[in-house]
Design a protein around this motif. Structure first.
Motif, PDB file in Angstrom:
ATOM      1  N   ALA A  91      -4.819   8.585  -1.260  1.00 32.00           N
ATOM      2  CA  ALA A  91      -4.545  10.024  -1.307  1.00 32.00           C
ATOM      3  C   ALA A  91      -5.218  10.672  -0.112  1.00 32.00           C
ATOM      4  CB  ALA A  91      -5.069  10.630  -2.606  1.00 32.00           C
ATOM      5  N   ILE A  92      -4.555  11.662   0.471  1.00 28.33           N
ATOM      6  CA  ILE A  92      -5.109  12.287   1.670  1.00 28.33           C
ATOM      7  C   ILE A  92      -6.257  13.231   1.357  1.00 28.33           C
ATOM      8  CG2 ILE A  92      -3.680  14.363   1.802  1.00 28.33           C
ATOM      9  CD1 ILE A  92      -3.221  13.500   4.819  1.00 28.33           C
ATOM     10  N   GLY A  93      -6.361  13.669   0.086  1.00 25.18           N
ATOM     11  CA  GLY A  93      -7.430  14.586  -0.276  1.00 25.18           C
ATOM     12  C   GLY A  93      -7.568  14.728  -1.777  1.00 25.18           C
ATOM     13  N   PRO A  94      -8.513  15.556  -2.230  1.00 27.84           N
ATOM     14  CA  PRO A  94      -8.798  15.659  -3.672  1.00 27.84           C
ATOM     15  C   PRO A  94      -7.659  16.241  -4.494  1.00 27.84           C
ATOM     16  CG  PRO A  94     -10.080  17.262  -2.412  1.00 27.84           C
ATOM     17  CD  PRO A  94      -9.464  16.335  -1.424  1.00 27.84           C
ATOM     18  N   ALA A  95      -6.916  17.207  -3.961  1.00 29.74           N
ATOM     19  CA  ALA A  95      -5.803  17.784  -4.723  1.00 29.74           C
ATOM     20  C   ALA A  95      -4.727  16.731  -4.964  1.00 29.74           C
ATOM     21  CB  ALA A  95      -5.215  18.986  -3.984  1.00 29.74           C
ATOM     22  N   THR A  96      -4.448  15.928  -3.949  1.00 28.57           N
ATOM     23  CA  THR A  96      -3.482  14.838  -4.088  1.00 28.57           C
ATOM     24  C   THR A  96      -4.000  13.797  -5.071  1.00 28.57           C
ATOM     25  OG1 THR A  96      -2.834  15.202  -1.784  1.00 28.57           O
ATOM     26  CG2 THR A  96      -2.126  13.145  -2.807  1.00 28.57           C
ATOM     27  N   ALA A  97      -5.310  13.516  -4.996  1.00 29.56           N
ATOM     28  CA  ALA A  97      -5.906  12.539  -5.917  1.00 29.56           C
ATOM     29  C   ALA A  97      -5.792  13.006  -7.362  1.00 29.56           C
ATOM     30  CB  ALA A  97      -7.367  12.310  -5.550  1.00 29.56           C
ATOM     31  N   ARG A  98      -6.036  14.297  -7.606  1.00 26.13           N
ATOM     32  CA  ARG A  98      -5.917  14.827  -8.972  1.00 26.13           C
ATOM     33  C   ARG A  98      -4.485  14.714  -9.473  1.00 26.13           C
ATOM     34  NH1 ARG A  98      -9.549  18.677  -6.910  1.00 26.13           N
ATOM     35  NH2 ARG A  98      -7.854  20.134  -6.455  1.00 26.13           N
ATOM     36  N   ALA A  99      -3.521  15.016  -8.602  1.00 33.76           N
ATOM     37  CA  ALA A  99      -2.118  14.913  -9.002  1.00 33.76           C
ATOM     38  C   ALA A  99      -1.765  13.468  -9.346  1.00 33.76           C
ATOM     39  CB  ALA A  99      -1.220  15.436  -7.876  1.00 33.76           C
ATOM     40  N   LEU A 100      -2.282  12.518  -8.583  1.00 35.38           N
ATOM     41  CA  LEU A 100      -2.026  11.103  -8.858  1.00 35.38           C
ATOM     42  C   LEU A 100      -2.637  10.679 -10.188  1.00 35.38           C
ATOM     43  CD1 LEU A 100      -2.562   9.647  -5.288  1.00 35.38           C
ATOM     44  CD2 LEU A 100      -0.482   9.385  -6.650  1.00 35.38           C
ATOM     45  N   GLU A 101      -3.862  11.100 -10.438  1.00 32.83           N
ATOM     46  CA  GLU A 101      -4.522  10.743 -11.693  1.00 32.83           C
ATOM     47  C   GLU A 101      -3.759  11.294 -12.890  1.00 32.83           C
ATOM     48  OE1 GLU A 101      -8.343  12.294 -10.883  1.00 32.83           O
ATOM     49  OE2 GLU A 101      -8.960  10.568  -9.654  1.00 32.83           O
ATOM     50  N   GLN A 102      -3.262  12.531 -12.757  1.00 35.28           N
ATOM     51  CA  GLN A 102      -2.504  13.142 -13.850  1.00 35.28           C
ATOM     52  C   GLN A 102      -1.180  12.424 -14.080  1.00 35.28           C
ATOM     53  OE1 GLN A 102      -2.243  17.211 -12.535  1.00 35.28           O
ATOM     54  NE2 GLN A 102      -4.412  17.613 -12.912  1.00 35.28           N
ATOM     55  N   THR A 103      -0.675  11.766 -13.037  1.00 36.14           N
ATOM     56  CA  THR A 103       0.583  11.036 -13.139  1.00 36.14           C
ATOM     57  C   THR A 103       0.369   9.609 -13.639  1.00 36.14           C
ATOM     58  OG1 THR A 103       1.370  12.349 -11.262  1.00 36.14           O
ATOM     59  CG2 THR A 103       2.700  10.478 -11.846  1.00 36.14           C
ATOM     60  N   GLY A 104      -0.873   9.178 -13.710  1.00 38.70           N
ATOM     61  CA  GLY A 104      -1.164   7.814 -14.136  1.00 38.70           C
ATOM     62  C   GLY A 104      -1.253   6.827 -13.003  1.00 38.70           C
ATOM     63  N   LEU A 105      -1.461   7.332 -11.778  1.00 38.05           N
ATOM     64  CA  LEU A 105      -1.584   6.468 -10.605  1.00 38.05           C
ATOM     65  C   LEU A 105      -2.905   6.769  -9.897  1.00 38.05           C
ATOM     66  CD1 LEU A 105       2.019   6.838  -9.087  1.00 38.05           C
ATOM     67  CD2 LEU A 105       1.137   4.906 -10.395  1.00 38.05           C
ATOM     68  N   PRO A 106      -4.022   6.361 -10.458  1.00 41.38           N
ATOM     69  CA  PRO A 106      -5.310   6.690  -9.843  1.00 41.38           C
ATOM     70  C   PRO A 106      -5.449   6.081  -8.454  1.00 41.38           C
ATOM     71  CG  PRO A 106      -5.575   5.048 -11.573  1.00 41.38           C
ATOM     72  CD  PRO A 106      -4.172   5.545 -11.677  1.00 41.38           C
ATOM     73  N   ARG A 124       0.842  -1.184   0.000  1.00 44.64           N
ATOM     74  CA  ARG A 124       0.000   0.000   0.000  1.00 44.64           C
ATOM     75  C   ARG A 124       0.886   1.247   0.000  1.00 44.64           C
ATOM     76  NH1 ARG A 124      -5.402   0.178   1.615  1.00 44.64           N
ATOM     77  NH2 ARG A 124      -5.192  -1.774   2.800  1.00 44.64           N
ATOM     78  N   VAL A 125       0.527   2.238  -0.824  1.00 48.65           N
ATOM     79  CA  VAL A 125       1.292   3.481  -0.894  1.00 48.65           C
ATOM     80  C   VAL A 125       0.351   4.645  -0.596  1.00 48.65           C
ATOM     81  CG1 VAL A 125       2.798   4.950  -2.286  1.00 48.65           C
ATOM     82  CG2 VAL A 125       2.787   2.475  -2.663  1.00 48.65           C
ATOM     83  N   ILE A 126       0.717   5.468   0.387  1.00 51.26           N
ATOM     84  CA  ILE A 126      -0.099   6.607   0.797  1.00 51.26           C
ATOM     85  C   ILE A 126       0.629   7.896   0.440  1.00 51.26           C
ATOM     86  CG2 ILE A 126      -1.163   7.818   2.734  1.00 51.26           C
ATOM     87  CD1 ILE A 126      -1.363   5.147   4.187  1.00 51.26           C
ATOM     88  N   PHE A 127      -0.040   8.764  -0.278  1.00 49.88           N
ATOM     89  CA  PHE A 127       0.507  10.071  -0.645  1.00 49.88           C
ATOM     90  C   PHE A 127      -0.172  11.137   0.214  1.00 49.88           C
ATOM     91  CE2 PHE A 127       1.395   7.423  -4.251  1.00 49.88           C
ATOM     92  CZ  PHE A 127       2.583   7.906  -4.791  1.00 49.88           C
ATOM     93  N   VAL A 128       0.631  11.945   0.907  1.00 52.77           N
ATOM     94  CA  VAL A 128       0.061  12.911   1.846  1.00 52.77           C
ATOM     95  C   VAL A 128      -0.161  14.293   1.240  1.00 52.77           C
ATOM     96  CG1 VAL A 128       1.126  11.693   3.787  1.00 52.77           C
ATOM     97  CG2 VAL A 128       2.291  13.674   2.788  1.00 52.77           C
ATOM     98  N   SER A 129       0.290  14.515   0.008  1.00 53.26           N
ATOM     99  CA  SER A 129       0.120  15.828  -0.622  1.00 53.26           C
ATOM    100  C   SER A 129       0.404  15.727  -2.112  1.00 53.26           C
ATOM    101  CB  SER A 129       1.078  16.855   0.004  1.00 53.26           C
ATOM    102  OG  SER A 129       2.423  16.538  -0.333  1.00 53.26           O
TER     103      SER A 129
END
Length: 267
Positions: free
Chosen positions: A98-113, A67-72
């Motif tokens: 992802a800790i929140g929606p901004a982090t989630a958007r950054a992940l999606e843009q990187t190809g890691l939904p 499991r990988v958790i991104f905090v920002s």
């Protein structure tokens, strides 16, 4: 940006935006759309750090079941930069939080939904409250974050039996030279509303404005991201603390708009 208020509740109000430069535009745009005037005053600078051998070994050792958790969003950018520098692929796991929606958007843009995002709160506590992170005994969990961040996430997951590893990709620094023009505007009473999305942002704001009288800052209403930061602001002597439920742009703007509407009624 569709969730950001678009009324004119902030018409003519000057709002101090303290987010790091790269993360400030969303909040600034929302303020403008609400009729307000954003005043940029970044109190945190983001410095991406070079990956060391231990970091490289950890990334290469990631397994699909980990499991990988991104905090920002900065954590996402930092890991992408580090992997490019090392010539590594981004971790391929279906268990990304992802800790929140901004982090989630950054992940999606990187190809890691991401597959796990709090529905509200957008804090370590909100993430830890999710059912998926309760039965983690024996799991390997990697937390992608900046240096010297809060340890709540790792401490709690470790107490639940997980094996936690940090992947630290950036550090936060306080700017050395605050913008003199903004300090002068604060001194003249031209700033109507302050913002602080974290305890660190609040501390840095106080430090960067230390040349001003404490009463100058404490009399200005301040919008903060969450109840923990609200308590810190009150401890700092701020008299008018407006608490957003979380530090997202939409929540901060809604809290500011609510304050403005109530102010208009009472004036």
């Amino acid at each position: 940006m569709s969730s950001i208020p678009r009324s004119r509740d902030l018409a003519g109000i000057q709002v101090l935006v303290t987010r790091p430069t790269a993360q400030a535009e969303g909040l600034c745009e929302g303020i403008r759309q609400s009729g307000g005037i954003p005043v940029r005053f970044p109190v945190i600078e983001i410095r991406f750090i070079a990956p060391d051998p231990a970091f490289s070994q950890s990334v290469q050792g990631l397994q699909p079941q980990d499991r990988v958790i991104f905090v920002s969003a900065n954590a996402v950018s930092g890991l992408s930069r580090a992997c490019r520098k090392l010539g590594l692929d981004l971790p391929r796991t279906s268990r990304i939080a992802a800790i929140g929606p901004a982090t989630a958007r950054a992940l999606e843009q990187t190809g890691l939904p991401p597959t796990l995002i709090p529905q509200q709160g957008f804090t370590s506590e909100a993430l830890l409250a999710m059912e998926d992170l309760h039965g983690v005994r024996g799991e390997r969990i990697f937390i992608v974050r900046g240096t010297d961040g809060r340890s709540t996430l790792a401490d709690t997951l470790s107490a639940r039996g997980a094996r936690v590893t940090y992947l630290e990709t950036y550090r936060r620094e306080r700017p050395q030279a605050p913008r003199t023009v903004v300090l002068e505007a604060l001194e003249r009473g031209e700033i109507d509303l302050l913002t602080a999305t974290s305890g660190e942002a609040l501390d840095n704001l106080c430090e960067l404005t230390r040349t001003l009288s404490p009463k100058t800052m404490q009399r200005i209403p301040i919008v903060v991201g969450g109840h923990r930061v609200a308590g810190l602001a009150r401890d700092r002597g701020f008299r008018h603390v407006i608490t957003a439920p979380d530090p997202s742009d939409a929540a901060m703007l809604e809290a500011a708009s609510h304050w403005s509407r109530n102010r208009s009624i009472t004036d």
